[in-house]
Design a protein around this motif. Structure first.
Motif, PDB file in Angstrom:
ATOM      1  N   ALA A 317       0.835  -1.201   0.000  1.00  0.00           N
ATOM      2  CA  ALA A 317       0.000   0.000   0.000  1.00  0.00           C
ATOM      3  C   ALA A 317       0.870   1.250   0.000  1.00  0.00           C
ATOM      4  O   ALA A 317       0.595   2.216  -0.719  1.00  0.00           O
ATOM      5  CB  ALA A 317      -0.939  -0.001   1.202  1.00  0.00           C
ATOM      6  N   ALA A 318       1.947   1.234   0.786  1.00  0.00           N
ATOM      7  CA  ALA A 318       2.851   2.385   0.833  1.00  0.00           C
ATOM      8  C   ALA A 318       3.509   2.599  -0.533  1.00  0.00           C
ATOM      9  O   ALA A 318       3.631   3.730  -1.009  1.00  0.00           O
ATOM     10  CB  ALA A 318       3.914   2.186   1.915  1.00  0.00           C
ATOM     11  N   ASP A 319       3.905   1.505  -1.174  1.00  0.00           N
ATOM     12  CA  ASP A 319       4.468   1.604  -2.532  1.00  0.00           C
ATOM     13  C   ASP A 319       3.472   2.254  -3.485  1.00  0.00           C
ATOM     14  O   ASP A 319       3.805   3.175  -4.225  1.00  0.00           O
ATOM     15  CB  ASP A 319       4.801   0.202  -3.076  1.00  0.00           C
ATOM     16  N   ALA A 320       2.244   1.721  -3.466  1.00  0.00           N
ATOM     17  CA  ALA A 320       1.217   2.227  -4.382  1.00  0.00           C
ATOM     18  C   ALA A 320       0.959   3.705  -4.107  1.00  0.00           C
ATOM     19  O   ALA A 320       0.765   4.507  -5.016  1.00  0.00           O
ATOM     20  CB  ALA A 320      -0.070   1.424  -4.230  1.00  0.00           C
ATOM     21  N   CYS A 321       0.979   4.061  -2.847  1.00  0.00           N
ATOM     22  CA  CYS A 321       0.737   5.435  -2.434  1.00  0.00           C
ATOM     23  C   CYS A 321       1.818   6.351  -3.012  1.00  0.00           C
ATOM     24  O   CYS A 321       1.529   7.398  -3.589  1.00  0.00           O
ATOM     25  CB  CYS A 321       0.752   5.457  -0.915  1.00  0.00           C
ATOM     26  N   GLU A 322       3.042   5.929  -2.867  1.00  0.00           N
ATOM     27  CA  GLU A 322       4.152   6.762  -3.329  1.00  0.00           C
ATOM     28  C   GLU A 322       4.142   6.916  -4.851  1.00  0.00           C
ATOM     29  O   GLU A 322       4.537   7.943  -5.382  1.00  0.00           O
ATOM     30  CB  GLU A 322       5.482   6.145  -2.884  1.00  0.00           C
ATOM     31  N   LEU A 323       3.682   5.889  -5.534  1.00  0.00           N
ATOM     32  CA  LEU A 323       3.623   5.974  -6.994  1.00  0.00           C
ATOM     33  C   LEU A 323       2.423   6.791  -7.455  1.00  0.00           C
ATOM     34  O   LEU A 323       2.287   7.107  -8.620  1.00  0.00           O
ATOM     35  CB  LEU A 323       3.566   4.574  -7.607  1.00  0.00           C
TER      36      LEU A 323
ATOM     37  N   SER B 244       8.007  -5.866  -2.804  1.00  0.00           N
ATOM     38  CA  SER B 244       7.499  -4.621  -2.237  1.00  0.00           C
ATOM     39  C   SER B 244       8.652  -3.772  -1.749  1.00  0.00           C
ATOM     40  O   SER B 244       9.809  -4.164  -1.805  1.00  0.00           O
ATOM     41  CB  SER B 244       6.544  -4.922  -1.097  1.00  0.00           C
ATOM     42  N   GLY B 245       8.326  -2.605  -1.254  1.00  0.00           N
ATOM     43  CA  GLY B 245       9.364  -1.690  -0.804  1.00  0.00           C
ATOM     44  C   GLY B 245      10.091  -1.088  -1.984  1.00  0.00           C
ATOM     45  O   GLY B 245      11.255  -0.745  -1.894  1.00  0.00           O
ATOM     46  N   LYS B 246       9.381  -0.933  -3.112  1.00  0.00           N
ATOM     47  CA  LYS B 246      10.078  -0.450  -4.297  1.00  0.00           C
ATOM     48  C   LYS B 246      10.204   1.064  -4.286  1.00  0.00           C
ATOM     49  O   LYS B 246      11.006   1.615  -5.001  1.00  0.00           O
ATOM     50  CB  LYS B 246       9.401  -0.932  -5.574  1.00  0.00           C
ATOM     51  N   THR B 247       9.396   1.731  -3.492  1.00  0.00           N
ATOM     52  CA  THR B 247       9.528   3.182  -3.384  1.00  0.00           C
ATOM     53  C   THR B 247      10.119   3.501  -2.021  1.00  0.00           C
ATOM     54  O   THR B 247      10.221   2.636  -1.156  1.00  0.00           O
ATOM     55  CB  THR B 247       8.152   3.851  -3.489  1.00  0.00           C
ATOM     56  N   SER B 248      10.485   4.762  -1.819  1.00  0.00           N
ATOM     57  CA  SER B 248      11.114   5.084  -0.541  1.00  0.00           C
ATOM     58  C   SER B 248      10.123   4.905   0.610  1.00  0.00           C
ATOM     59  O   SER B 248      10.484   4.421   1.672  1.00  0.00           O
ATOM     60  CB  SER B 248      11.686   6.494  -0.568  1.00  0.00           C
ATOM     61  N   ALA B 249       8.842   5.250   0.371  1.00  0.00           N
ATOM     62  CA  ALA B 249       7.849   5.042   1.431  1.00  0.00           C
ATOM     63  C   ALA B 249       7.694   3.552   1.723  1.00  0.00           C
ATOM     64  O   ALA B 249       7.659   3.129   2.875  1.00  0.00           O
ATOM     65  CB  ALA B 249       6.498   5.640   1.036  1.00  0.00           C
ATOM     66  N   GLY B 259      12.994  -5.785   8.731  1.00  0.00           N
ATOM     67  CA  GLY B 259      14.371  -5.335   8.743  1.00  0.00           C
ATOM     68  C   GLY B 259      15.097  -5.638   7.452  1.00  0.00           C
ATOM     69  O   GLY B 259      16.313  -5.733   7.426  1.00  0.00           O
ATOM     70  N   ALA B 260      14.351  -5.813   6.371  1.00  0.00           N
ATOM     71  CA  ALA B 260      15.006  -6.062   5.087  1.00  0.00           C
ATOM     72  C   ALA B 260      15.708  -4.798   4.645  1.00  0.00           C
ATOM     73  O   ALA B 260      15.161  -3.717   4.704  1.00  0.00           O
ATOM     74  CB  ALA B 260      13.976  -6.469   4.040  1.00  0.00           C
ATOM     75  N   MET B 261      16.922  -4.964   4.224  1.00  0.00           N
ATOM     76  CA  MET B 261      17.671  -3.819   3.726  1.00  0.00           C
ATOM     77  C   MET B 261      17.402  -3.744   2.233  1.00  0.00           C
ATOM     78  O   MET B 261      17.886  -4.554   1.456  1.00  0.00           O
ATOM     79  CB  MET B 261      19.147  -4.069   4.021  1.00  0.00           C
ATOM     80  N   ALA B 262      16.578  -2.787   1.863  1.00  0.00           N
ATOM     81  CA  ALA B 262      16.118  -2.754   0.474  1.00  0.00           C
ATOM     82  C   ALA B 262      17.217  -2.270  -0.443  1.00  0.00           C
ATOM     83  O   ALA B 262      17.836  -1.248  -0.195  1.00  0.00           O
ATOM     84  CB  ALA B 262      14.896  -1.854   0.353  1.00  0.00           C
TER      85      ALA B 262
END
Lengths: 701, 701
Positions: A317-323, B244-249, B259-262
């Motif tokens: 959801a956070a990813d989608a939000c940022e995009l 997931s975690g593809k954006t900074s948010a 605790g994944a280090m993206a």
């Protein structure tokens, strides 16, 4: 009397005639009549059929001539060849509105085209508001009116749906059942012989039962009218549309379907963006968004809080939000403290707030309340995974409760199948949009937020520039009289001056001595360009020399340009050269327009040279441009950073470019006889912007 | 013994101990044990609990020490502080595999980190294949093994699913129920203390019960190993992943989650593309694609035929098709004739084939058969709207029948809710993927088609260039000894020569006379650049002069460059100037690499100047590059047309650029002590490509 005055009779008739009503089960004339009765329509109904006495228990009228005067609406389920005659007869009986369900008109080509023309002309003659032909019919749940041959009655609600595809209507009625969506109006617009999407939009804008409008079109009938209507409707209500045939393959399919002549998709994209219509590109989104707009208030800002019992979906959801254009709200320190007091130590107290997998409804409730009380949070999305401990139904009830206590929009995403089905029903029945996955939920919230921005945004600023219409007209007239298809720079300067466009200082010089003198007065460096009414592609004959720094260079250039032009274009009348000042440090920009067959002039902006030619980096808007449109056009090209200035350069003068864009828009609307125009290059610097060359192509007679 | 040898025991244990099994309903130790029994596991089971005598009717073992020797798998549901001790004790009893369901480790930080380190070290010491901690457990439907605390047993099937998020597993099990998806393996990988996604992928590649692998990750543990494993798995089976975690948010949420280090998302994008992993960006797509891969064969080409009873959705499918890499198949003239013979005159005989709204199953069947017999059609999508006449169930049965008679993949889209539910079941039970909307169906077909291309594509060509490793090593060693963090052009030339990279002719000249002589030998025009080990940003001190056309210009430039450098950088040791030949008509290109923390060297390509700096127009791939990677990198930048040549220019020499990219990849892998390197500019023309400047940044010691 115009058909517009009779649209109300289409939606709210006091009486309805079904021409071609049938007693035979399965026949369209039977299904339509049965639907009308089943819907509980309370006005008078007249089945018309020459052969029966009663149909479904109602007494039959033998033919149209026997109908009483003043029937409001007639629905036609008769063979295509009989439709025109029926419309004429109905008009004579004073019928105000007609729904033509019959197919076999424009969509099949050949005779169908002519029959449709006939129907259209007769409807217009009588001022009949005619829907169709080749449509499924129309439903107004508020009036218990169902004139369709679809299976089942839609439930009442505040969504109005119109569609150019009849079969799609059928699917959508059925989908809506499953999703608990309710409709105010349901309109199959078919071939749009008379009533088109603009008429429907204008009506729905005023309809008190309609809160959200969704529509499917393959093309728009009258582009300029659509723009005008849509722009005002979206100020009142959200309009969500899907337009198919956006690619060449789709357009090919579209034109074989209802014969819609697809405008370029770029023009549609611009039309939707400029009128505030929310365009979606997949059918699913039409529903996902309708669900959100139907029951939830608009958020007061872009900040979203996510409450979840599952980390993974929270991140998605956070990813989608940022995009999107939304922002993950930051949770204030006091609120974090409050969350810490009620959540276990391993929970996440920032956004997304993770109440973790063993949370029951009470923990969800506490976290949701804290989050919604945050001033900085404008909307909330709750994600629920059905873990062993979660009571999904209880959580759903808590979501409903917390949403009731606040005025902010609340959305849910119950992630699962059978385990969340009951919870989903609880939410949907309470008007909380409920999605299966986090991404579409964020997409829906974004649409609400963008729509709020659109509504709050001050009305487009219409700008009007002073111009000498008479002078411009004279120039165009003269060109036409000379039989020109194109007006070249040399002559078009008068047009530029009539519109008070900034032009670098320019002199027409007949000899090299005159050119040198002019260059001295203008100031070196200068540009020399061939001046001949017959030469429009000046570069092709080596007719342009730039950056001439001395009298010697000017002289050499003059001789070279004129002799070469004479040699290469023997028929051309060479008047000499234009001597033009150069703009120091200017960036080349292109501003032009071309006429879209559907929507009229489409203004184009781009950085010159390879950016337009090779990289196709342009922005488009339909005329008339507002100031905001002009500003957006400049900023949305990919190469915009170059205009803003790189490596310490000054930015170009944006206001000057905006002025030229707006004047181009005005010119395109002032003179339909101009088919295309291009200012290329426009030279922009921090000091201003100058139209350094121009081509004007006239419309064919 | 390595843990890798024990992975088989994790999935197919002969005996299972549940440490922390509980008799108390609702406790995790109870749910896990009950799930194991309910799944019908036929091996021996040992509930371990110091306080009970029997649990769920099974005799209890008091503690680990009392377990018989040679138990294959232990599942831990005990407090986090007891886990390390238990793992050690289990290792001593010869247990091969452990699932740690317990949470409270790395994901909570603090002591959790240390406890996880301890668990990891003990598992490695004993060679235990350890899954988790902080996971939901694991399911192997083929062995009737369920060690999770999820509700319900998944049905058997050929899809293997692994996930870094436990709660997501729960949702997915529930979703799958509704969608009739069956699983072979279901693996919650948790914190990945020992077993990570690469181990799981490697195992599943060999698993005969698994046809499709789908996975959710927040990060990848060992990038280089992942690349190697993934590349070989995708040759065998499709792997569909969401990261997931593809954006900074999202990444912020991800790091507070497990605790994944993206790693940078760009590196993931490259990693997935280069290994043939199908990356999806929304959860829904994971299922839509799994459904398609699970039962359908791969299409032999990109040509799709659409058969529909509803025009609108047909156009939407054609649009979606055109926006994908698929092609709307053209229907041959003989097939059109056959269609005309069985369809009504108003039907559409081209693609989409519209059997129109009143079609019953037989008409669908005829059209589908004709279309599938077309050699040019590689796959078929059938769209069904539930009109009054359509018998959706019958149509569904006909779709199943026609699919059975052919080896081509067939997909369906039943558009509706309750009216199509039974038809959907018929299709899903027969293994025909069935979607609600046309767009996701096209997306799924595209994924199958692209995967076929990936598989058929010849294996990546590994290229090895000759180089003098010893010479390169010496240069780097010398720089390190000198305490340099950066090697500038002047010294790096040795490195370029060691890799036999093409360099424009270059001379180090100590005086202006030497420079003039060098320029005469090289041939005018030339470039002069300051030569000083202390000056890396040459332009900042005015240290570069290009296009010097005469001895006079060379002399002036030499004096200007050296005097200015001496004035501005008093501490620098000025060795003179480099005199370098210019490449006629060359285009500036940048080739570089930087080290991604997860995946190692990431090679970057872009057109020089503003294209990289301002427009960020670059392409990326992870080392090692294959020839195909290098070719793709050059072609996928937006400004590629400029390299191909515009306005009649020659194209640059692509092979020469590919060579430099591949050598850069080799260099990045040869020397981990190089942290970043950049050839900027590389000058490319139709004749070749030359590295005209270079910077090498060393890794911190």
């Amino acid at each position: 009397m115009d058909y517009h005055d009779n649209i109300a009779a289409l939606f709210n008739p006091q009486s309805v005639a079904i021409v071609g009503a049938s007693a035979t089960t399965g026949k369209i004339g039977n299904v339509v009549f049965a639907n009308l009765l089943q819907a509980g329509y309370s006005g008078r109904v007249y089945p018309v059929n020459p052969k029966s006495d009663t149909i479904l228990g109602c007494p039959v009228v033998r033919n149209i001539a026997e109908l009483p005067e003043g029937v409001d609406l007639a629905v036609l389920c008769i063979p295509p060849a009989e439709v025109a005659g029926a419309v004429d007869a109905l008009g004579q009986r004073g019928v105000k509105a007609v729904v033509v369900i019959t197919a076999g008109f424009r969509e099949v080509g050949g005779d169908g085209w002519f029959m449709e023309e006939q129907v259209k002309n007769l409807a217009n003659k009588h001022g009949i508001a005619l829907l169709g032909p080749n449509c499924l019919g129309l439903i107004n749940t508020g009036a218990n009116l169902n004139t369709t041959f679809a299976v089942g009655q839609p439930r009442k609600g505040n969504i109005a749906f119109f569609s150019q595809s009849g079969a799609l209507c059928v699917s959508i009625l059925d989908w809506a059942q499953e999703r608990n969506l309710g409709f105010s109006k349901f309109i199959s617009i078919g071939n749009k012989a008379v009533l088109d999407e603009s008429d429907i939009l204008a009506y729905l804008a005023e309809d008190p039962d309609t809160k959200v409008i969704i529509g499917y079109v393959e093309g728009v009938e009258s582009g300029q009218r659509f723009l005008k209507v849509a722009r005002s409707v979206t100020r009142e209500k959200p309009v969500i549309m899907i337009k198919s045939g956006k690619t060449s393959a789709g357009a090919k399919a579209a034109s074989s379907h209802t014969g819609a002549m697809a405008g370029a998709d770029q023009a549609y994209e611009a039309a939707f963006a400029q009128t505030g219509i929310i365009r979606v590109h997949a059918l699913r989104d039409l529903f996902n968004l309708a669900q959100a707009f139907s029951h939830q208030p608009l958020p007061h800002g872009p900040n979203v809080a996510v409450v979840t019992n599952s980390g993974g979906p929270g991140i998605l959801a956070a990813d989608a939000c940022e995009l999107s254009r939304l922002i993950m709200a930051s949770i204030s320190a006091p609120a974090v403290e409050k969350l810490k007091a009620i959540l276990p130590p391993f929970a996440a107290f920032y956004n997304p707030v993770d109440v973790i997998g063993d949370a029951k409804a009470d923990r969800f409730a506490g976290a949701m309340e804290i989050v919604l009380q945050e001033e900085n949070v404008h909307s909330m999305l709750v994600l629920v995974s059905p873990t062993a401990r979660t009571g999904v139904d209880d959580v759903a009830r808590e979501i409903v409760n917390v949403a009731k206590r606040h005025t902010k929009p609340v959305f849910a995403c119950l992630m699962g199948g059978p385990a969340v089905a009951a919870g989903r029903d609880i939410l949907l029945n309470a008007g909380i949009p409920c999605y299966d996955f986090p991404e579409p939920a964020i997409k829906a919230i974004e649409a609400l937020s963008r729509y709020r921005e659109w509504r709050e945004h001050s009305l487009p600023v219409e700008v009007c520039y002073r111009r000498d219409i008479g002078r411009a007209k004279a120039i165009l007239q003269q060109a036409r009289e000379q039989g020109l298809q194109e007006i070249v720079e040399f002559q078009a300067h008068g047009l530029l001056k009539a519109y008070e466009l900034p032009i670098p200082e320019t002199r027409l010089c007949r000899t090299s001595d005159e050119a040198i003198a002019a260059a001295r007065q203008i100031g070196f460096p200068v540009v020399l360009k061939i001046a001949s009414p017959q030469i429009s592609h000046k570069s092709d004959v080596g007719g342009v020399k730039v950056n001439l720094k001395s009298p010697e260079e000017v002289q050499a250039a003059f001789l070279d340009i004129t002799s070469r032009a004479q040699r290469l274009r023997k028929e051309a009348y060479i008047m000499g050269c234009l001597v033009q000042g150069m703009v120091p440090g200017g960036k080349e920009v292109i501003i032009g327009f071309k006429r879209d067959p559907q929507f009229g002039p489409m203004i184009i902006f781009g950085l010159g040279g390879i950016y337009v030619e090779v990289l196709k980096d342009i922005s488009c808007r339909l005329a008339p441009l507002s100031l905001g449109d002009a500003q957006a056009m400049i900023r949305e090209i990919r190469s915009f950073p170059l205009l803003r200035g790189v490596r310490g350069e000054d930015a170009v003068n944006f206001t000057a470019l905006e002025d030229i864009l707006l004047i181009m828009s005005q010119l395109s609307l002032d003179f339909p006889e101009i088919y295309e125009a291009e200012f290329n290059p426009v030279l922009a610097s921090s000091k201003g912007a100058w139209v350094a060359d121009v081509r004007v192509i006239l419309s064919p007679d």
